[in-house]
Design an enzyme around this catalytic site. Structure first.
Site, PDB file in Angstrom:
ATOM      1  N   HIS A  82       0.835  -1.192   0.000  1.00 41.51           N
ATOM      2  CA  HIS A  82       0.000   0.000   0.000  1.00 41.51           C
ATOM      3  C   HIS A  82       0.870   1.241   0.000  1.00 41.51           C
ATOM      4  O   HIS A  82       1.862   1.308   0.707  1.00 41.51           O
ATOM      5  CB  HIS A  82      -0.906   0.030   1.236  1.00 41.51           C
ATOM      6  N   ASP A 161     -15.134   2.452   8.486  1.00 40.37           N
ATOM      7  CA  ASP A 161     -14.102   3.418   8.096  1.00 40.37           C
ATOM      8  C   ASP A 161     -14.680   4.458   7.149  1.00 40.37           C
ATOM      9  O   ASP A 161     -14.374   5.648   7.254  1.00 40.37           O
ATOM     10  CB  ASP A 161     -12.903   2.712   7.450  1.00 40.37           C
ATOM     11  N   ARG A 168     -14.705  12.578   9.904  1.00 37.87           N
ATOM     12  CA  ARG A 168     -13.442  13.245  10.258  1.00 37.87           C
ATOM     13  C   ARG A 168     -13.137  14.371   9.295  1.00 37.87           C
ATOM     14  O   ARG A 168     -12.612  15.415   9.666  1.00 37.87           O
ATOM     15  CB  ARG A 168     -12.300  12.219  10.250  1.00 37.87           C
ATOM     16  N   SER A 183      -7.396   3.598   9.859  1.00 45.13           N
ATOM     17  CA  SER A 183      -8.190   3.695   8.634  1.00 45.13           C
ATOM     18  C   SER A 183      -7.499   2.942   7.488  1.00 45.13           C
ATOM     19  O   SER A 183      -8.116   2.099   6.809  1.00 45.13           O
ATOM     20  CB  SER A 183      -8.372   5.180   8.284  1.00 45.13           C
ATOM     21  N   LYS A 187      -8.495  -1.198   5.846  1.00 46.89           N
ATOM     22  CA  LYS A 187      -8.784  -1.519   4.443  1.00 46.89           C
ATOM     23  C   LYS A 187      -7.852  -2.611   3.926  1.00 46.89           C
ATOM     24  O   LYS A 187      -8.266  -3.514   3.199  1.00 46.89           O
ATOM     25  CB  LYS A 187      -8.685  -0.255   3.585  1.00 46.89           C
TER      26      LYS A 187
HETATM   27  N1  URA Z   1      -6.150   7.799   3.933  1.00 45.71           N
HETATM   28  C1  URA Z   1      -7.048   6.950   4.503  1.00 45.71           C
HETATM   29  O1  URA Z   1      -7.417   5.950   3.899  1.00 45.71           O
HETATM   30  N2  URA Z   1      -7.503   7.225   5.725  1.00 45.71           N
HETATM   31  C2  URA Z   1      -7.117   8.299   6.416  1.00 45.71           C
HETATM   32  O2  URA Z   1      -7.578   8.475   7.546  1.00 45.71           O
HETATM   33  C3  URA Z   1      -6.201   9.187   5.830  1.00 45.71           C
HETATM   34  C4  URA Z   1      -5.728   8.907   4.581  1.00 45.71           C
END
Ligand code: URA
Ligand code: CA
Length: 434
Positions: A82, A161, A168, A183, A187
């Site tokens: 990632h 999320d 947020r 977060s 994923k």
């Molecule tokens: N990218 C994400 O997937 N989540 C975040 O909180 C910030 C950047």
């Protein structure tokens, strides 16, 4: 349990239990806990931080909030990669076939994404015929056969999320390290990988502007991964200028093919060898990082890496002959050169601005529904530290519009030249393993 008590506890700087975290994540996902209470909790987390255990519990609760990809039918240790995002980042297109060619199973779920250019899926779709929609059985079968398949995002992954990130975004609580780390990691974990290699970008073109902040984020993510039983390594790499030369979908596909043949930009090749050697090692396809790196270099030199790219494209219906003849990729009606106005050295290339220029040409999506032009983009002819002569081309603009004056002007402003010799920035700052 009452949400108000959970908020108060965090506000007072105490550590939340797994039960309390599960309670608020499940309650928020199913709509029983309202936005305003979760906003207050997010702000309390922003000020009070989270412990390593709390971050692991939050991540696991978000993973459990939705579907999880089941890769148990795929043999071997599946490793995912990632990147925290940058400009012209072609590494996934190179790394996936590269590490697959030495035995690492790559079962990748990827997005189209919003941004300056498309996501990995868009770049792959610049190859005629390439299919990104595969059912679960076909996907697993292809990974078992070829060590590689890439599928478009589907299913309901980490809905908690999605909801929390959206909240947020409008409550000034995005830049909290434990919230960002959980977060991103939720994923990745929901996508089914056994081990994860993270490319955390730092610099003017990255989310984390300085190395210290990037290091803190990397450590938080590595601790979450390792704490949740998924071995995780993070590489902190430079994003003070775009990676490689190409920014644009088909242009980056071409750059990926060149790199797999050993003819790519040196910074991309180095980053791919670094990230790739950790992927190979975590997948237990080599006994050391050094041995892993040698295997990857050998795969590029012998042609095995580029053969794996062909097999991969063909297996998903793509015209694999583009690998031997990249001129078959989509091209634009026009190209324009932006020339240096003086003799000197390149001292700065503002990555963000280069990305915006590419999106002005049509390479990126402004909304989820918008179409993108796969052929357009920009190719840098010089990078920071390079010597230039007046009149030499700094960048080539690939466009389907005849008037590119606005984009040219933007490029001129975002590439700074000086009289004095300047150093290229370092590429890799740290590798974080715990
Ligand atoms: N990218 C994400 O997937 N989540 C975040 O909180 C910030 C950047
Ligand atoms: Ca690039």
């Amino acid at each position: 349990m009452r949400m108000i008590d959970v908020i108060e506890k965090k506000r007072n700087g105490e550590e939340l239990t797994k039960e309390e975290i599960d309670f608020f994540v499940a309650g928020y996902t199913n709509g029983e806990i309202p936005d305003y209470q979760v906003s207050a909790l997010a702000m309390a987390i922003y000020f009070q931080d989270m412990t390593k255990d709390e971050s692991v519990y939050l991540t696991q609760a978000m993973v459990a909030s939705g579907d999880q990809v089941d890769l148990s039918d795929v043999a071997g240790i599946k490793v995912d990669k990632h990147s925290t995002g940058g400009v012209g980042d072609t590494t996934t297109l190179i790394l996936a076939p590269l590490v697959a060619s030495v035995g690492v199973p790559i079962a990748k779920m990827s997005g189209r994404g919003l941004g300056h250019t498309g996501g990995t899926i868009d770049k792959l779709e610049s190859v005629e015929g390439f299919q990104v929609e595969l059912d679960g059985d076909t996907f697993n079968k292809l990974v078992n056969q070829n060590n590689i398949a890439v599928v478009g995002q589907s299913g309901n992954l980490t809905p908690a999320d999605k909801k929390l990130y959206g909240l947020r975004d409008v409550t000034a609580t995005v830049d909290s390290i434990p919230l960002i780390a959980s977060s991103i990691m939720s994923k990745k974990m929901a996508s089914g990988a056994d081990a994860i290699v993270l490319d955390v970008k730092t610099g003017s073109g990255a989310f984390m502007k300085d190395v210290e902040g990037a290091k803190e984020l990397a450590q938080a993510m590595v601790q979450i991964g390792n704490g949740a039983g998924r071995e995780t390594v993070a590489v902190i790499s430079d994003m003070n200028q775009p990676l490689g030369f190409a920014v644009g979908n088909a242009l980056e596909m071409r750059e990926a093919i060149d790199t797999l043949k050993g003819n790519g930009p040196k910074d991309i090749e180095e980053l791919c060898l670094t990230l790739g050697s950790h992927m190979v090692y975590l997948s237990q396809q080599a006994d050391s990082i050094e041995e892993a790196r040698e295997k990857l270099k050998e795969a590029i030199e012998s042609g095995k890496a580029v053969e794996t790219m062909k097999t991969f494209l063909a297996a998903q219906g793509g015209d694999a002959s583009v690998v031997d003849d990249p001129s078959k990729l989509p091209t634009t009606a026009y190209t324009f050169e932006v020339e240096a106005t003086m003799d000197g050295y390149v001292s700065e290339i503002v990555a963000d601005e280069i990305g915006i220029a590419a999106s002005m040409l049509g390479a990126g999506r402004l909304t989820k529904e918008s179409d993108i032009d796969l052929a357009v983009g920009v190719v840098l002819n010089k990078k920071i530290g390079d010597k230039v002569k007046k009149g030499e081309s700094l960048v080539t603009i690939h466009s389907n519009q005849q008037d590119v004056s606005e984009v040219s002007e933007k490029m001129r402003q975002s590439i700074q030249l000086t009289k004095n010799e300047t150093q290229a920035p370092s590429l890799i700052y740290h590798v974080i393993t715990e």
